[in-house]
Motif scaffolding. Structure first.
Motif, PDB file in Angstrom:
ATOM      1  N   VAL A   1       0.845  -1.200   0.000  1.00  0.00           N
ATOM      2  CA  VAL A   1       0.000   0.000   0.000  1.00  0.00           C
ATOM      3  C   VAL A   1       0.878   1.247   0.000  1.00  0.00           C
ATOM      4  O   VAL A   1       2.062   1.208   0.334  1.00  0.00           O
ATOM      5  N   GLN A   2       0.284   2.377  -0.387  1.00  0.00           N
ATOM      6  CA  GLN A   2       1.019   3.638  -0.408  1.00  0.00           C
ATOM      7  C   GLN A   2       1.313   4.137   1.001  1.00  0.00           C
ATOM      8  O   GLN A   2       2.380   4.674   1.274  1.00  0.00           O
ATOM      9  N   SER A   3       0.335   3.956   1.920  1.00  0.00           N
ATOM     10  CA  SER A   3       0.486   4.463   3.276  1.00  0.00           C
ATOM     11  C   SER A   3      -0.077   3.466   4.285  1.00  0.00           C
ATOM     12  O   SER A   3      -1.282   3.454   4.534  1.00  0.00           O
ATOM     13  N   PRO A   4       0.774   2.608   4.876  1.00  0.00           N
ATOM     14  CA  PRO A   4       0.283   1.688   5.905  1.00  0.00           C
ATOM     15  C   PRO A   4      -0.415   2.417   7.050  1.00  0.00           C
ATOM     16  O   PRO A   4      -1.411   1.925   7.594  1.00  0.00           O
ATOM     17  N   ARG A   5       0.095   3.581   7.411  1.00  0.00           N
ATOM     18  CA  ARG A   5      -0.511   4.342   8.512  1.00  0.00           C
ATOM     19  C   ARG A   5      -1.959   4.694   8.189  1.00  0.00           C
ATOM     20  O   ARG A   5      -2.858   4.523   9.019  1.00  0.00           O
ATOM     21  N   ARG A   6      -2.205   5.166   6.976  1.00  0.00           N
ATOM     22  CA  ARG A   6      -3.560   5.548   6.583  1.00  0.00           C
ATOM     23  C   ARG A   6      -4.477   4.316   6.494  1.00  0.00           C
ATOM     24  O   ARG A   6      -5.643   4.378   6.885  1.00  0.00           O
ATOM     25  N   VAL A   7      -3.945   3.201   6.008  1.00  0.00           N
ATOM     26  CA  VAL A   7      -4.742   1.970   5.933  1.00  0.00           C
ATOM     27  C   VAL A   7      -5.178   1.542   7.325  1.00  0.00           C
ATOM     28  O   VAL A   7      -6.350   1.187   7.545  1.00  0.00           O
ATOM     29  N   LEU A   8      -4.271   1.585   8.278  1.00  0.00           N
ATOM     30  CA  LEU A   8      -4.607   1.179   9.639  1.00  0.00           C
ATOM     31  C   LEU A   8      -5.611   2.137  10.283  1.00  0.00           C
ATOM     32  O   LEU A   8      -6.452   1.720  11.084  1.00  0.00           O
ATOM     33  N   GLN A   9      -5.546   3.397   9.927  1.00  0.00           N
ATOM     34  CA  GLN A   9      -6.563   4.344  10.395  1.00  0.00           C
ATOM     35  C   GLN A   9      -7.940   3.972   9.847  1.00  0.00           C
ATOM     36  O   GLN A   9      -8.951   4.029  10.567  1.00  0.00           O
ATOM     37  N   GLU A  10      -7.985   3.574   8.588  1.00  0.00           N
ATOM     38  CA  GLU A  10      -9.243   3.155   7.975  1.00  0.00           C
ATOM     39  C   GLU A  10      -9.756   1.851   8.598  1.00  0.00           C
ATOM     40  O   GLU A  10     -10.962   1.679   8.793  1.00  0.00           O
TER      41      GLU A  10
END
Length: 233
Positions: free
Chosen positions: A152-161
């Motif tokens: 993914v482009q941003s693991p941090r953003r995925v985990l937020q989702e």
């Protein structure tokens, strides 16, 4: 060691030289997107036996989580070919999400082979994990991510989702390949193969330190177990 890594990287890139101009011209990525599901299907068939017992152990926890309702809303995040369907207990209602629409025909086959599951209106949501706008807040009891956070482009953003779509008390199951210990031969080869594999593997990063993203996501509880390379894809 850095010099050796760079020389070996160059050698691997030379062996795959036709990929470079295609990537620079922008025609490799669409081609990769359309053919990547076939590669994943082959890899799954060849390597699933290595992961089978661990997947039964991991996803067997979902059944204990079901409680009296015996129903679970489950999001298969980055579902790919549906390789994990067989390990989910009966009573799970699955929503599939992946950014690559070319996985759909593989999913239809996996759905037909796993009739113990319910599929949310036979729905396949085409969307990146960083922006799951089609999914309502708190709508999922369980989210599963299998070999997803590496690409993914941003693991941090995925985990937020993931945290957004999980209901309070929901569970997130993950199975990811990560960077081997620095200084090891395994890590050296991950570094060597990284530039080429990123092209072939649709953005997959072999040297990601995904555990740091999981720790920083501040889930209410976090359990991680590191497996030896033999258990990884």
């Amino acid at each position: 060691m850095d010099t050796l890594v760079r020389l070996l990287q160059l050698l691997v890139l030379l062996l795959t030289l036709p990929l470079l101009p295609m990537a620079l011209l922008g025609c490799w990525r669409p081609l990769c997107k359309s053919h990547f599901p076939y590669l994943i299907a082959v890899l799954t068939a060849k390597s699933s036996y290595k992961m089978e017992s661990k997947k039964w152990e991991l996803f067997g926890q979902i059944e204990g989580f079901m409680g009296a309702s015996a129903k679970v809303e489950l999001l298969d995040l980055g579902c790919g070919t549906g390789a994990s369907f067989q390990f989910y207990p009966a009573g799970c209602r699955i929503t599939c999400l992946d950014p690559n629409p070319h996985f759909e025909k593989f999913l239809v086959k996996s759905m037909a082979e796993n009739r113990h599951l319910q599929h949310e209106h036979e729905r396949f949501v085409v969307a990146p994990g960083e922006d799951m706008i089609q999914l309502v807040d708190g709508s999922m009891d369980v989210v599963v991510s299998t070999l997803v956070l590496c690409s993914v482009q941003s693991p941090r953003r995925v985990l937020q989702e993931v945290q957004r779509v999980l209901r309070p008390g929901g569970m997130f199951f993950f199975w990811e390949h990560v960077a081997e210990p620095r200084g090891s031969w395994a890590f050296l080869w991950q570094q060597v193969l990284q530039p080429t594999w990123k092209l072939i593997g649709d953005g997959c990063c072999l040297i990601g330190e995904t555990w740091k993203d999981l720790e920083n996501a501040q889930f209410s509880q976090l359990q991680m177990e590191r497996q030896p390379p033999a258990f990884r894809w």
